[in-house]
Write a protein that holds these residues in place. Structure first.
Motif, PDB file in Angstrom:
ATOM      1  N   UNK A  61       0.770  -1.270  -0.005  1.00  0.00           N
ATOM      2  CA  UNK A  61       0.068   0.118  -0.119  1.00  0.00           C
ATOM      3  C   UNK A  61       0.931   1.297   0.105  1.00  0.00           C
ATOM      4  N   UNK A  62       2.120   1.249   0.090  1.00  0.00           N
ATOM      5  CA  UNK A  62       3.190   2.289  -0.096  1.00  0.00           C
ATOM      6  C   UNK A  62       3.066   2.738  -1.655  1.00  0.00           C
ATOM      7  N   UNK A  63       3.162   3.964  -1.729  1.00  0.00           N
ATOM      8  CA  UNK A  63       3.447   4.614  -3.051  1.00  0.00           C
ATOM      9  C   UNK A  63       4.774   5.325  -2.978  1.00  0.00           C
ATOM     10  N   UNK A  64       5.474   5.260  -4.006  1.00  0.00           N
ATOM     11  CA  UNK A  64       6.864   6.408  -4.165  1.00  0.00           C
ATOM     12  C   UNK A  64       6.301   7.360  -5.378  1.00  0.00           C
ATOM     13  N   UNK A  76       2.872   2.101  -7.360  1.00  0.00           N
ATOM     14  CA  UNK A  76       2.266   1.469  -6.074  1.00  0.00           C
ATOM     15  C   UNK A  76       3.203   0.188  -5.934  1.00  0.00           C
ATOM     16  N   UNK A  77       3.971   0.063  -4.643  1.00  0.00           N
ATOM     17  CA  UNK A  77       4.726  -1.004  -4.290  1.00  0.00           C
ATOM     18  C   UNK A  77       3.858  -2.440  -4.176  1.00  0.00           C
ATOM     19  N   UNK A  78       4.334  -3.399  -4.571  1.00  0.00           N
ATOM     20  CA  UNK A  78       3.824  -4.662  -4.379  1.00  0.00           C
ATOM     21  C   UNK A  78       4.990  -5.573  -4.097  1.00  0.00           C
ATOM     22  N   UNK A  79       4.773  -6.654  -3.105  1.00  0.00           N
ATOM     23  CA  UNK A  79       5.822  -7.191  -2.222  1.00  0.00           C
ATOM     24  C   UNK A  79       6.418  -8.266  -3.229  1.00  0.00           C
ATOM     25  N   UNK A 102      -3.112   2.039  -2.501  1.00  0.00           N
ATOM     26  CA  UNK A 102      -2.168   2.622  -2.879  1.00  0.00           C
ATOM     27  C   UNK A 102      -2.215   2.647  -4.392  1.00  0.00           C
ATOM     28  N   UNK A 103      -2.582   1.597  -5.103  1.00  0.00           N
ATOM     29  CA  UNK A 103      -2.800   1.368  -6.523  1.00  0.00           C
ATOM     30  C   UNK A 103      -3.526   2.387  -6.965  1.00  0.00           C
ATOM     31  N   UNK A 104      -4.565   2.916  -6.294  1.00  0.00           N
ATOM     32  CA  UNK A 104      -5.397   3.916  -6.702  1.00  0.00           C
ATOM     33  C   UNK A 104      -4.624   5.501  -6.511  1.00  0.00           C
ATOM     34  N   UNK A 105      -3.997   5.641  -5.575  1.00  0.00           N
ATOM     35  CA  UNK A 105      -3.149   6.909  -5.403  1.00  0.00           C
ATOM     36  C   UNK A 105      -2.108   7.169  -6.700  1.00  0.00           C
ATOM     37  N   UNK A 106      -1.564   5.780  -6.765  1.00  0.00           N
ATOM     38  CA  UNK A 106      -0.623   5.782  -8.066  1.00  0.00           C
ATOM     39  C   UNK A 106      -1.363   6.331  -9.516  1.00  0.00           C
ATOM     40  N   UNK A 107      -2.550   5.638  -9.683  1.00  0.00           N
ATOM     41  CA  UNK A 107      -2.961   6.144 -10.711  1.00  0.00           C
ATOM     42  C   UNK A 107      -3.497   7.374 -10.680  1.00  0.00           C
ATOM     43  N   UNK A 108      -4.106   7.956  -9.658  1.00  0.00           N
ATOM     44  CA  UNK A 108      -4.479   9.279  -9.403  1.00  0.00           C
ATOM     45  C   UNK A 108      -3.255  10.347  -9.747  1.00  0.00           C
ATOM     46  N   UNK A 109      -2.271  10.137  -8.938  1.00  0.00           N
ATOM     47  CA  UNK A 109      -1.090  10.933  -9.289  1.00  0.00           C
ATOM     48  C   UNK A 109      -0.203  10.825 -10.491  1.00  0.00           C
ATOM     49  N   UNK A 110      -0.646   9.775 -11.337  1.00  0.00           N
ATOM     50  CA  UNK A 110      -0.024   9.736 -12.898  1.00  0.00           C
ATOM     51  C   UNK A 110      -1.248  10.388 -13.703  1.00  0.00           C
TER      52      UNK A 110
END
Length: 197
Positions: A61-64, A76-79, A102-110
């Protein structure tokens, strides 16, 4: 719901480390990510575990977010990629799972809208650099978790479609190059002529 980024995520920069040829932890740099914002190559970019680096280990759930440089993007990090620590080029956004995936946040920021906004707040003389204070106050529209899941599912399907289309195009280019090469070296001949219309 409209929220500020720092209301739904802890924000910090990754550490500055010198990458090694081998190690237990992948040390993520911008060059490791392809055009689809997916990590690809990890040559000579590993670090060992230490007290200093372990606190920066990415969690599900972390995003870089690339906060400096020519290319601003989120991932979005995935282990499944194993243990990883982002370099100091990246912000680590430790998203609160009860609010945002996290994946939604990454899509949103991109997204195009957010990319424009991120580049605007990070506009520098030559290289983009997003100040932490500005990032913390970035406003986001957060739908329900169920809606986020639907957006992620559709986004993943579209990413896969784009990836397959790109591979198909590369295969067609290879086929064309090979065929033309065989024609001009007389390995095969053209037996039918193409009529001009």
């Amino acid at each position: 719901m409209i929220v500020k980024l720092d209301d739904i995520a802890e924000i910090q920069f990754g550490p500055y480390e010198k990458g090694q040829d081998e190690g237990r932890i992948k040390y993520l740099l911008a060059g490791h990510f392809d055009d689809f914002y997916q990590p690809t190559i990890f040559t000579k970019s590993y670090i060992d575990s230490s007290e200093k680096t372990d606190r920066f280990l990415l969690q599900n759930n972390d995003v870089i977010l690339a906060g400096k440089g020519q290319r601003i993007f989120a991932w979005a990090y995935n282990d499944t990629i194993g243990k990883a620590v982002p370099s100091s080029l990246f912000y680590i956004l430790r998203a609160k799972v009860e609010f945002i995936l996290g994946e939604y946040l990454a899509y949103y920021l991109n997204s195009q809208k957010m990319q424009f906004e991120l580049k605007s707040i990070g506009a520098g003389a030559t290289i983009t650099s997003i100040p932490k204070k500005e990032l913390e106050h970035l406003k986001l529209i957060i739908p329900s978790i169920d809606e986020q899941k639907r957006i992620i599912k559709l986004g993943n399907l579209l990413d896969r479609d784009v990836e397959l289309t790109a591979k198909l195009l590369e295969n067609k280019k290879d086929l064309k190059r090979g065929l033309i090469n065989k024609l001009i070296t007389n390995q095969i001949s053209v037996t039918k002529t193409v009529k001009k219309s």
